[in-house]
Design an enzyme around this catalytic site. Structure first.
Site, short mmCIF file in Angstrom:
data_model
loop_
_atom_site.label_atom_id
_atom_site.label_comp_id
_atom_site.label_asym_id
_atom_site.label_seq_id
_atom_site.Cartn_x
_atom_site.Cartn_y
_atom_site.Cartn_z
N ASP A 1 -12.91 24.95 63.23
CA ASP A 1 -12.37 24.05 62.22
C ASP A 1 -13.02 24.42 60.88
O ASP A 1 -14.22 24.25 60.69
CB ASP A 1 -12.68 22.60 62.62
CG ASP A 1 -12.04 21.59 61.68
OD1 ASP A 1 -11.85 21.90 60.50
OD2 ASP A 1 -11.75 20.46 62.14
N ARG B 1 11.94 20.59 63.37
CA ARG B 1 10.76 20.52 64.25
C ARG B 1 10.38 21.92 64.75
O ARG B 1 9.23 22.19 65.09
CB ARG B 1 11.01 19.56 65.44
CG ARG B 1 9.83 19.51 66.43
CD ARG B 1 9.78 18.25 67.28
NE ARG B 1 11.07 17.86 67.80
CZ ARG B 1 11.68 18.42 68.84
NH1 ARG B 1 11.11 19.41 69.50
NH2 ARG B 1 12.86 17.99 69.24
N LYS C 1 -7.17 17.71 53.25
CA LYS C 1 -8.38 17.73 52.43
C LYS C 1 -8.22 18.73 51.26
O LYS C 1 -7.29 18.61 50.51
CB LYS C 1 -9.57 18.06 53.34
CG LYS C 1 -9.61 17.19 54.62
CD LYS C 1 -9.86 15.75 54.29
CE LYS C 1 -9.76 14.73 55.40
NZ LYS C 1 -9.41 15.06 56.73
N TYR D 1 -15.93 16.00 63.70
CA TYR D 1 -15.24 14.81 63.21
C TYR D 1 -14.97 13.84 64.37
O TYR D 1 -14.67 14.26 65.48
CB TYR D 1 -13.92 15.27 62.54
CG TYR D 1 -12.99 14.15 62.19
CD1 TYR D 1 -13.41 13.09 61.37
CD2 TYR D 1 -11.70 14.11 62.68
CE1 TYR D 1 -12.55 12.05 61.05
CE2 TYR D 1 -10.83 13.08 62.36
CZ TYR D 1 -11.27 12.05 61.54
OH TYR D 1 -10.43 11.02 61.24
N1 LCS Z 1 -11.20 18.19 61.00
C1 LCS Z 1 -12.11 17.73 60.13
C2 LCS Z 1 -13.34 18.53 59.86
C3 LCS Z 1 -11.92 16.49 59.52
O1 LCS Z 1 -12.85 16.06 58.66
C4 LCS Z 1 -10.74 15.75 59.82
C5 LCS Z 1 -10.49 14.42 59.21
C6 LCS Z 1 -9.84 16.27 60.73
C7 LCS Z 1 -10.08 17.51 61.29
C8 LCS Z 1 -8.56 15.55 61.08
O2 LCS Z 1 -7.65 15.71 60.05
P1 LCS Z 1 -6.47 14.68 59.72
O3 LCS Z 1 -5.73 14.45 60.99
O4 LCS Z 1 -7.11 13.43 59.23
O5 LCS Z 1 -5.68 15.41 58.71
N2 LCS Z 1 -11.57 13.91 58.53
C9 LCS Z 1 -11.61 12.76 57.90
C10 LCS Z 1 -12.75 12.29 57.24
O6 LCS Z 1 -13.84 12.81 57.20
N3 LCS Z 1 -12.45 11.16 56.66
O7 LCS Z 1 -11.16 10.76 56.93
C11 LCS Z 1 -10.54 11.76 57.76
#
Ligand code: LCS
Length: 409
Positions: free
Chosen positions: A191, A66, A216, A119
Site C-alpha cells: 500500500d 463496471r 488521498k 490502516y
Molecule cells: N490505505 C491506507 C494507507 C489508508 O490510509 C486508507 C484510508 C485506505 C487504504 C482505505 O482507503 P479508502 O477506502 O478510504 O479510500 N485511510 C483513511 C484515514 O487515514 N483516514 O480516513 C481514511
C-alpha cells in the site's frame, strides 16, 4: 498530431511530466485537451454479432462501465506508468482496491502475512472478513529479524504491508521482504498511499502489486473516494475479471475524471506538502509539551536509512503524543480553529484526528497496543495552507491546553 502524441507515451518523461501526460491517447475526435468524461453506464453495439464478439473477448471495445470505461482507462494507464507497471485497475475506494487485489489470489485454506501496522479497515478486512472465508492472517512486525521466515507456511500466498504505515509512520524495507519470499509462490502487495509513486515506487524493490487509496494525495482535493491497483498485465486481468467484475467495487467515471485532474498537480502539491510538514515538524520538535513525534523526515526516524534508496522524501503525515492523558489530547483537538478535525489525508486542508478512537478503532485495544498506537496519539495530515498559519493554529491550541491544565493542577 494525435499519432505523434501516442508515440511519445513511451518516452522516459520525468515524473512531473508523467503526472500530466502519461497514458493520454489524445484521440478525441474534437481534439479536447483534457480527457473527456464518459459519464455513461453502458455502450451501444452496432449489431448483435458485435455484442457477442465483445463479450467473447474476440473484439476490443467497451461493454458496460463496471467492466471498463474510456475515462477510467486513461486513469489506469497513467497510474500504471507512474508506478512502473504494465497495467492498473481503478476501484471505487481504497478498501475496494485492497479487497479486490488480495481476494483475487487467495482461497479458503490459504494463509497470509500482514504488517502489524496498517490502516484500521485493512486490519478489519484481513483479521475478520478473511477469517470468515477461511483465510488465516498473521499480523507481525516485518522489521523483526527472522520473524517473517518463521511465520511463512506452505500455504502462505500473500504478504501485505504499508510503508510508511498509518498512523505512526513505521517503515518497512520492501527489498528485504521481497528477498525472503522471492522463491515461493507468494505475492507481495504494498500500500503506497502515504508516499505516492513520486516518492516511492515499490515495484523497483520487488512488490508484485501496489495499491492506493486514491482518495488521498492522488486526487488531493477531498472530493472523491477511490482506489487504484497497479500490477502486471496478468495480475490486473485476473483482478478485473474476478473480484472487481463480480464484487463490483469499480470506480465511477466521474471520480476517475476528477482524479485525472488532481494528478496534474500532484508533483507541485507533494513538494508543498513536504515543505509544510517540515515546518510543522520543526515547530512541534521545539515544544516541551510534545512527548514524542513520529515523522519520516525527523533526523532520528528509521526512515532515514531508506532515504534516497526506497523513498525520495518523507511525505506530509506527522503523528505525535502530547505530555498528558487522552483527555488532554481531546481537549487539544477541540481547540483547533483552522485545522479540520477529520479523518483522511492528502487534501489541501490540514486534517487532524485521533487514531485510537477514529481510523484505528477497528483494532482491538490489545492489537492497537501491540502496534504502538497509544490513546494519546494524534495524527496530522499537513495540507497546503501557508505553513505559518498551520503552526499558529497548533500553537494557540497547545497554549489553550497549557492554560487549562495549569488551572486544573
Ligand atoms: N490505505 C491506507 C494507507 C489508508 O490510509 C486508507 C484510508 C485506505 C487504504 C482505505 O482507503 P479508502 O477506502 O478510504 O479510500 N485511510 C483513511 C484515514 O487515514 N483516514 O480516513 C481514511
Amino acid at each position: 498530431m494525435s499519432s505523434d502524441r501516442k508515440a511519445h507515451n513511451k518516452n522516459n518523461w520525468q515524473s512531473a511530466t508523467q503526472v500530466i501526460h502519461a497514458g493520454s491517447l489524445h484521440d478525441d475526435p474534437h481534439g479536447a485537451l483534457t480527457t473527456p468524461l464518459y459519464q455513461t453506464s453502458t455502450f451501444c453495439f452496432s449489431s448483435a454479432e458485435q455484442g457477442s464478439r465483445r463479450f467473447a473477448g474476440e473484439e476490443e471495445g467497451y461493454i458496460y462501465s463496471r467492466l471498463g470505461n474510456p475515462t477510467t482507462a486513461e486513469l489506469e494507464r497513467r497510474m500504471a506508468t507512474l508506478e512502473g507497471y504494465d497495467a492498473a485497475a481503478a476501484a471505487a475506494t481504497g478498501m475496494g482496491a485492497i479487497a479486490a487485489a488480495t481476494m483475487a489470489f487467495v482461497r479458503s485454506g490459504d494463509h497470509i502475512v500482514v504488517s502489524d501496522a496498517i490502516y484500521g479497515c485493512s486490519f478489519a478486512l484481513f483479521s475478520e472478513l478473511f477469517e470468515r472465508f477461511g483465510v488465516e492472517a498473521d499480523f507481525i512486525d516485518l522489521n523483526e529479524d527472522g520473524l517473517l521466515e518463521k511465520t511463512l507456511r506452505e500455504n502462505t500466498r500473500l504478504v501485505f504491508l504499508e510503508t510508511p504505515a498509518n498512523p505512526q509512520l513505521k517503515v518497512v524495507n520492501i527489498e528485504k521482504i521481497h528477498a525472503v519470499i522471492v522463491d515461493r509462490n507468494i505475492r507481495l502487495v504494498v500500500d503506497n498511499t502515504f508516499m505516492t509513486p513520486l516518492m516511492q515506487q515499490p515495484k523497483r524493490h520487488g512488490a508484485d502489486i501496489v495499491v492506493h487509496s486514491a482518495t488521498k494525495f492522488l486526487n488531493g482535493h477531498g472530493d472523491v473516494v477511490a482506489g487504484i491497483i497497479c500490477g502486471s498485465e496478468d495480475d490486473i486481468n485476473t483482478i478485473k475479471s474476478t473480484t472487481l467484475k463480480d464484487m463490483g467495487a469499480t470506480i465511477s467515471p466521474h471520480d476517475a475524471w476528477l482524479i485525472l485532474r488532481g494528478l496534474k498537480t500532484l508533483h507541485v502539491r507533494m513538494q508543498r506538502h513536504c515543505e509544510n510538514a517540515d515546518t510543522v515538524y520543526q515547530f512541534l520538535a521545539g515544544r516541551s509539551d510534545i512527548k514524542t513525534i513520529y515523522y519520516p523526515g525527523a533526523p532520528d526516524h528509521e526512515a532515514q536509512a531508506l532515504m534516497g534508496k526506497q523513498m525520495s522524501r518523507h511525505g506530509a503525515i506527522i503523528a505525535f503524543e502530547l505530555e498528558g492523558d487522552e483527555a488532554k489530547a481531546r481537549y487539544f483537538l477541540n481547540q483547533l480553529r483552522m485545522i479540520a478535525l477529520a479523518v483522511s489525508l492528502g487534501d489541501a486542508e490540514t486534517l487532524i484526528q485521533h487514531p485510537a478512537s477514529m481510523t484505528h478503532s477497528p483494532y482491538t485495544p490489545e492489537a492497537r497496543a501491540e502496534a504502538g498506537i497509544s490513546d494519546t496519539l494524534i495524527r496530522v495530515a499537513v495540507g497546503l495552507e501557508a505553513a505559518d498559519d498551520i503552526v499558529a493554529d497548533l500553537e494557540q491550541a497547545l497554549e489553550a491546553c497549557r492554560v487549562q491544565w495549569q488551572q486544573s493542577a
